[in-house]
Scaffold this motif. Structure first.
Motif, PDB file in Angstrom:
ATOM      1  N   GLU A  14      34.859  48.166  48.437  1.00 42.35           N
ATOM      2  CA  GLU A  14      33.784  47.984  48.970  1.00 42.35           C
ATOM      3  C   GLU A  14      33.014  46.526  48.386  1.00 42.35           C
ATOM      4  OE1 GLU A  14      29.620  49.705  50.402  1.00 42.35           O
ATOM      5  OE2 GLU A  14      31.565  50.817  50.589  1.00 42.35           O
ATOM      6  N   ASN A  15      33.044  46.522  47.168  1.00 40.77           N
ATOM      7  CA  ASN A  15      32.597  45.533  46.404  1.00 40.77           C
ATOM      8  C   ASN A  15      33.252  44.546  45.639  1.00 40.77           C
ATOM      9  OD1 ASN A  15      29.844  46.257  47.027  1.00 40.77           O
ATOM     10  ND2 ASN A  15      29.483  47.676  45.459  1.00 40.77           N
ATOM     11  N   GLY A  16      34.749  44.552  45.909  1.00 42.69           N
ATOM     12  CA  GLY A  16      35.538  43.917  44.867  1.00 42.69           C
ATOM     13  C   GLY A  16      37.082  44.457  45.210  1.00 42.69           C
ATOM     14  N   ALA A  17      37.814  44.564  44.232  1.00 39.89           N
ATOM     15  CA  ALA A  17      39.134  44.858  44.250  1.00 39.89           C
ATOM     16  C   ALA A  17      39.397  45.495  42.977  1.00 39.89           C
ATOM     17  CB  ALA A  17      40.132  43.862  44.621  1.00 39.89           C
ATOM     18  N   VAL A  41      33.106  41.389  43.646  1.00 39.84           N
ATOM     19  CA  VAL A  41      33.092  40.111  44.344  1.00 39.84           C
ATOM     20  C   VAL A  41      31.789  39.588  44.237  1.00 39.84           C
ATOM     21  CG1 VAL A  41      33.015  39.197  46.400  1.00 39.84           C
ATOM     22  CG2 VAL A  41      35.111  40.536  45.721  1.00 39.84           C
ATOM     23  N   LYS A  42      30.674  40.691  44.186  1.00 37.41           N
ATOM     24  CA  LYS A  42      29.156  40.060  44.443  1.00 37.41           C
ATOM     25  C   LYS A  42      28.767  39.253  43.053  1.00 37.41           C
ATOM     26  CE  LYS A  42      28.067  43.547  47.381  1.00 37.41           C
ATOM     27  NZ  LYS A  42      27.490  43.542  48.733  1.00 37.41           N
ATOM     28  N   ASN A  43      29.107  39.860  41.938  1.00 38.72           N
ATOM     29  CA  ASN A  43      28.435  39.189  40.795  1.00 38.72           C
ATOM     30  C   ASN A  43      29.528  38.467  39.912  1.00 38.72           C
ATOM     31  OD1 ASN A  43      30.091  41.254  39.202  1.00 38.72           O
ATOM     32  ND2 ASN A  43      27.980  42.614  39.048  1.00 38.72           N
ATOM     33  N   GLY A  44      30.974  38.713  40.266  1.00 40.60           N
ATOM     34  CA  GLY A  44      32.013  38.090  39.869  1.00 40.60           C
ATOM     35  C   GLY A  44      32.570  38.694  38.371  1.00 40.60           C
ATOM     36  N   TRP A  65      41.699  34.375  42.943  1.00 45.30           N
ATOM     37  CA  TRP A  65      41.643  35.260  44.086  1.00 45.30           C
ATOM     38  C   TRP A  65      40.146  35.519  44.287  1.00 45.30           C
ATOM     39  CZ3 TRP A  65      38.802  39.889  44.576  1.00 45.30           C
ATOM     40  CH2 TRP A  65      39.181  40.652  45.655  1.00 45.30           C
ATOM     41  N   LEU A  66      39.412  35.837  43.122  1.00 40.52           N
ATOM     42  CA  LEU A  66      37.849  36.113  43.290  1.00 40.52           C
ATOM     43  C   LEU A  66      37.329  34.838  44.105  1.00 40.52           C
ATOM     44  CD1 LEU A  66      35.298  37.522  42.738  1.00 40.52           C
ATOM     45  CD2 LEU A  66      35.301  36.406  40.569  1.00 40.52           C
ATOM     46  N   ALA A  67      37.648  33.763  43.783  1.00 40.07           N
ATOM     47  CA  ALA A  67      36.918  32.501  44.384  1.00 40.07           C
ATOM     48  C   ALA A  67      37.492  32.557  46.023  1.00 40.07           C
ATOM     49  CB  ALA A  67      37.301  30.998  43.708  1.00 40.07           C
ATOM     50  N   ALA A  68      38.792  32.743  46.221  1.00 47.33           N
ATOM     51  CA  ALA A  68      39.008  32.653  47.587  1.00 47.33           C
ATOM     52  C   ALA A  68      38.540  33.892  48.411  1.00 47.33           C
ATOM     53  CB  ALA A  68      40.496  32.720  47.522  1.00 47.33           C
ATOM     54  N   ARG A  69      38.448  35.067  47.776  1.00 50.13           N
ATOM     55  CA  ARG A  69      37.606  36.109  48.352  1.00 50.13           C
ATOM     56  C   ARG A  69      36.209  35.758  48.660  1.00 50.13           C
ATOM     57  NH1 ARG A  69      38.981  40.195  51.567  1.00 50.13           N
ATOM     58  NH2 ARG A  69      37.460  42.080  51.469  1.00 50.13           N
ATOM     59  N   GLN A  70      35.532  35.315  47.951  1.00 49.80           N
ATOM     60  CA  GLN A  70      33.837  34.890  48.078  1.00 49.80           C
ATOM     61  C   GLN A  70      33.945  33.962  48.980  1.00 49.80           C
ATOM     62  OE1 GLN A  70      33.122  33.937  44.003  1.00 49.80           O
ATOM     63  NE2 GLN A  70      32.030  35.740  43.370  1.00 49.80           N
TER      64      GLN A  70
END
Length: 135
Positions: A14-17, A41-44, A65-70
């Motif tokens: 829900e909030n990331g991975a 994903v919300k706070n990195g 991945w984080l940048a692409a997902r955001q």
């Protein structure tokens, strides 16, 4: 088969991975998935799993991945709003052409309040943006 697999797997939550390192370098050539981190994903935030020490390659893959997902989530958010505009137009057409008096009675007050709230916020934010542009 091992050459076709990525080095990492991201199980979306829900909030990331949850991040897994993929390995096939074993005697049975079975796919091994070792959880190495959790990403928000919300706070990195990137939090290593257990006693795992993330390598530079791990961090780079996770950050990419984080940048692409955001970016993907931001695009989805705008798309959802544009779908809402379409749905509002369909609702208008429904109210004008097919809705019965009873159906309109059931939804009118709720719709009017929601639209008033949305309009108020949009006008306020637009005024803020115009004020910043003039400054």
């Amino acid at each position: 088969m091992g050459a076709d697999l990525p080095d990492y797997y991201f199980r979306v939550r829900e909030n990331g991975a949850a991040v897994f390192r993929i390995g096939t370098e074993n005697r049975q050539r079975r796919i091994e998935m070792v959880e190495i981190a959790a990403v928000n994903v919300k706070n990195g935030n990137i939090k290593p799993h257990g006693d795992v020490e993330l390598t530079k390659a791990d961090r780079t893959a996770i950050e990419d991945w984080l940048a692409a997902r955001q970016a993907q989530m931001a695009a989805r958010e705008v798309d959802d709003i544009l779908r809402t505009v379409d749905h509002l137009n369909l609702t208008t057409q429904w109210a004008q052409s097919r809705a019965t008096d009873a159906q309109l009675e059931a939804v009118t007050d709720t719709l009017l309040l929601a639209m008033h709230d949305l309009r108020t916020m949009l006008v306020k934010r637009k005024a803020d943006r115009l004020g910043k542009a003039e400054a």
